[in-house]
Design a protein around this motif. Structure first.
Motif, PDB file in Angstrom:
ATOM      1  N   THR A   1      -4.578  -8.764   1.240  1.00 48.62           N
ATOM      2  CA  THR A   1      -4.441  -7.833   0.508  1.00 48.62           C
ATOM      3  C   THR A   1      -2.839  -7.605  -0.033  1.00 48.62           C
ATOM      4  OG1 THR A   1      -3.658  -5.703   1.583  1.00 48.62           O
ATOM      5  CG2 THR A   1      -5.874  -6.175   0.623  1.00 48.62           C
TER       6      THR A   1
ATOM      7  N   SER B   1       5.102   5.098  -6.703  1.00 50.01           N
ATOM      8  CA  SER B   1       4.336   3.533  -7.370  1.00 50.01           C
ATOM      9  C   SER B   1       5.313   2.763  -7.677  1.00 50.01           C
ATOM     10  CB  SER B   1       3.072   3.741  -8.279  1.00 50.01           C
ATOM     11  OG  SER B   1       4.319   4.589  -9.367  1.00 50.01           O
TER      12      SER B   1
ATOM     13  N   TYR C   1       3.916  -0.956   4.533  1.00 53.65           N
ATOM     14  CA  TYR C   1       2.355  -0.462   3.268  1.00 53.65           C
ATOM     15  C   TYR C   1       1.944   0.153   2.813  1.00 53.65           C
ATOM     16  CZ  TYR C   1      -2.859  -0.643   2.794  1.00 53.65           C
ATOM     17  OH  TYR C   1      -3.931  -0.929   2.931  1.00 53.65           O
TER      18      TYR C   1
ATOM     19  N   PRO D   1       3.384  -1.667  -3.898  1.00 54.85           N
ATOM     20  CA  PRO D   1       3.168  -0.947  -5.528  1.00 54.85           C
ATOM     21  C   PRO D   1       1.503  -2.204  -4.924  1.00 54.85           C
ATOM     22  CG  PRO D   1       5.041  -1.862  -5.727  1.00 54.85           C
ATOM     23  CD  PRO D   1       5.125  -1.891  -4.592  1.00 54.85           C
ATOM     24  N   SER D   2       0.528  -1.542  -5.397  1.00 52.61           N
ATOM     25  CA  SER D   2      -0.978  -2.537  -5.537  1.00 52.61           C
ATOM     26  C   SER D   2      -0.839  -3.670  -6.563  1.00 52.61           C
ATOM     27  CB  SER D   2      -1.964  -1.974  -6.535  1.00 52.61           C
ATOM     28  OG  SER D   2      -1.904  -1.246  -7.137  1.00 52.61           O
ATOM     29  N   ALA D   3      -1.618  -4.867  -5.978  1.00 51.12           N
ATOM     30  CA  ALA D   3      -1.686  -5.609  -6.714  1.00 51.12           C
ATOM     31  C   ALA D   3      -1.082  -5.411  -8.476  1.00 51.12           C
ATOM     32  CB  ALA D   3      -2.750  -6.708  -6.616  1.00 51.12           C
TER      33      ALA D   3
ATOM     34  N   THR E   1      -0.120  -3.121 -10.483  1.00 50.96           N
ATOM     35  CA  THR E   1       1.461  -2.854 -10.624  1.00 50.96           C
ATOM     36  C   THR E   1       2.474  -3.272 -10.162  1.00 50.96           C
ATOM     37  OG1 THR E   1       0.918  -1.201  -8.640  1.00 50.96           O
ATOM     38  CG2 THR E   1       0.055  -0.504 -11.135  1.00 50.96           C
TER      39      THR E   1
ATOM     40  N   ASP F   1       4.368  -7.680  -5.025  1.00 48.24           N
ATOM     41  CA  ASP F   1       5.293  -7.183  -4.980  1.00 48.24           C
ATOM     42  C   ASP F   1       6.252  -8.127  -4.402  1.00 48.24           C
ATOM     43  OD1 ASP F   1       6.741  -4.864  -7.296  1.00 48.24           O
ATOM     44  OD2 ASP F   1       7.617  -5.291  -5.254  1.00 48.24           O
TER      45      ASP F   1
ATOM     46  N   ARG G   1      -0.724  -5.169  -0.285  1.00 51.07           N
ATOM     47  CA  ARG G   1       0.234  -4.391   0.336  1.00 51.07           C
ATOM     48  C   ARG G   1       0.040  -4.701   1.301  1.00 51.07           C
ATOM     49  NH1 ARG G   1      -2.411   1.620  -1.878  1.00 51.07           N
ATOM     50  NH2 ARG G   1      -0.489   2.248  -3.557  1.00 51.07           N
TER      51      ARG G   1
END
Length: 480
Positions: A113, A6, A228, A232-234, A236, A156, A115
């Motif tokens: 998204t 992460s 992918y 990090p996800s949206a 974090t 990110d 990612r």
């Protein structure tokens, strides 16, 4: 044991409680910080290769012969040097044209998204790199900025920047602007030290081998997947806003009242006239020659990109402004490539007391350590290590080719595949070497330490993948 990939695991220790990061992430951060602090300019490494002088002296070569070879070889690849400069300039000019900017804004609406946006950047950058590596970096960087302006994504920014760099770190050398493949296909640019061993090797025996194209496709797919899953996800993500980066689009070139002498810079007539002449030449090249032979001529390739940039910018003023912005990115090529020519002649043209050059002895070492099957792996490891020390964009092929290709010839391996082994392996160290990152980082307003944590993950997974593919496909090209 699971790995924490992460964004939190990639932040410096000072911003997180001790012991919270995974060992893999800590190692990546340590390497990045060390590289940012201690890694010298790439020209220093290129200059250090003159330690070949010590090797020549140890073989009994005369000091004056070594000095003469250095001076005689310094300008020996000036044509190739300027061709590489034009690759950078033309790629930058095309990517920064107004139509390209509108195209970037349009495709930036596709991802849904955070990612997915990172993976999309990786795909676009690597696909564009098959045509022109400089174009892919600038295009990727501008795409990252366009995606970062979308408040609904929270992509990110660092992961996006790392994805934009993958064209140069994964696939570029397997495409049309591969320096080694272009050099081998152009008799006018091919130094005698190489041509005497290999002769001309056309694109059909290098980048257009089906083995090479399948390998490039596999590397592209795997790299997109890594981009992918490592993004990090949206929730974090660290965005451009978090870095304090202003993403307001720069206004396009405007043409208001001016002195009469500037009229010619602001009319498209001259641009279109020049383009018409150039495209007439391009048409004749493709009409009278095999298309693969025509596009493998680096002069024709560069002229085609230059003409496209000229038309896309429409007015000479806009075109010349883009050229001026591109020139600083060529400084490394201009100063390093002549040095490669000098070193190459010292390695191949200076004889020792036994009557043989340094390149002869290195070729014999390759032959003694390799078999037909193991040669691609051994050469791949060697090329990757040297590529980290001497980031050249393919220019160090001038130095390596005489002994590498002599070894390939002595072992009876496929000469075109030997070129592709070099190409695939040479891209790997770019993933952790800050030299070629500089143009992209300048566009995005980041530093190498901000993105190397992500490219390092790619680096670790590319090493075994690329070496396996080189060995596996190399076996299909063995004689008999």
């Amino acid at each position: 044991m699971s790995l924490d990939l992460s964004v939190e695991s990639l932040r410096p220790k000072s911003s997180r409680p001790a012991g919270e990061e995974s060992g893999f992430a800590r190692f990546a951060i340590v390497f990045t910080n060390w590289s940012e602090r201690w890694y010298p300019d790439s020209f220093v490494f290129a200059a250090l290769t003159v330690i070949g002088v010590a090797a020549a002296l140890a073989l009994g070569s005369k000091p004056l012969d070594i000095a003469n070879a250095f001076g005689g070889g310094f300008w020996s690849i000036i044509t190739f040097t300027m061709q590489m400069v034009m690759v950078v300039v033309t790629g930058f000019v095309v990517a920064t044209s107004p139509p390209a900017a509108r195209f970037i804004d349009w495709i930036a609406r596709a991802p849904r998204t955070a990612r997915g946006a990172v993976a999309f950047v990786a795909f676009v950058s690597m696909s564009a790199s098959f045509l022109n590596w400089a174009f892919s970096m600038v295009l990727g960087g501008l795409l990252v900025q366009a995606l970062a302006r979308r408040g609904d994504l929270r992509m990110d920014y660092r992961a996006g920047a790392a994805a934009a760099y993958l064209g140069l770190g994964a696939t570029w050398a397997l495409g049309i602007n591969s320096s080694a493949a272009q050099l081998q296909a152009n008799p006018a640019s091919l130094p005698k030290s190489i041509s005497d061993i290999t002769g001309v090797i056309p694109f059909t025996e290098t980048i257009f081998l089906w083995q090479s194209m399948v390998m490039a496709l596999i590397i592209l797919i795997v790299s997109v997947l890594i981009a992918y899953f490592s993004a990090p996800s949206a929730a974090t993500a660290k965005t451009a806003e978090d870095f304090g980066i202003d993403l307001t689009p720069r206004p396009s070139v405007t043409f208001g009242p001016s002195r009469p002498g500037e009229w010619l810079e602001r009319t498209p007539f001259i641009s279109l006239a020049l383009a018409a002449l150039g495209f007439g030449f391009i048409y004749n090249e493709f009409a009278t020659k095999d298309p693969l032979l025509a596009i493998s001529n680096l002069n024709t390739y560069n002229l085609l990109f230059l003409l496209i940039g000229l038309v896309l910018h429409w007015r000479l003023g806009s075109f010349l402004g883009a050229v001026s912005k591109a020139v600083p990115s060529t400084s490394g090529v201009l100063i390093q490539f002549p040095l490669y020519g000098a070193i190459a002649l010292m390695l191949t043209g200076v004889k020792g007391a036994d009557g043989f050059s340094i390149s002869h002895h290195i070729a014999n070492l390759f032959v003694s350590l390799s078999t037909q099957e193991s040669f691609p792996v051994l050469m791949g490891v060697y090329s990757a290590v040297l590529g980290f020390l001497v980031p050249s964009g393919g220019g160090k092929w001038i130095i390596e080719a005489p002994y590498v290709m002599q070894a390939a010839k002595d072992l009876g391996t496929h000469m075109g595949w030997a070129v592709q082994v070099y190409n695939a392996a040479e891209a790997i160290p770019n993933l952790i070497n800050p030299f070629w990152m500089l143009p992209l980082l300048g566009v995005l307003g980041l530093k190498a330490r901000d993105i190397v944590g992500f490219t390092f993950i790619q680096f670790l997974l590319h090493i075994p993948l690329v070496l396996f593919l080189l060995w596996f496909f190399g076996r299909t090209l063995l004689p008999g």
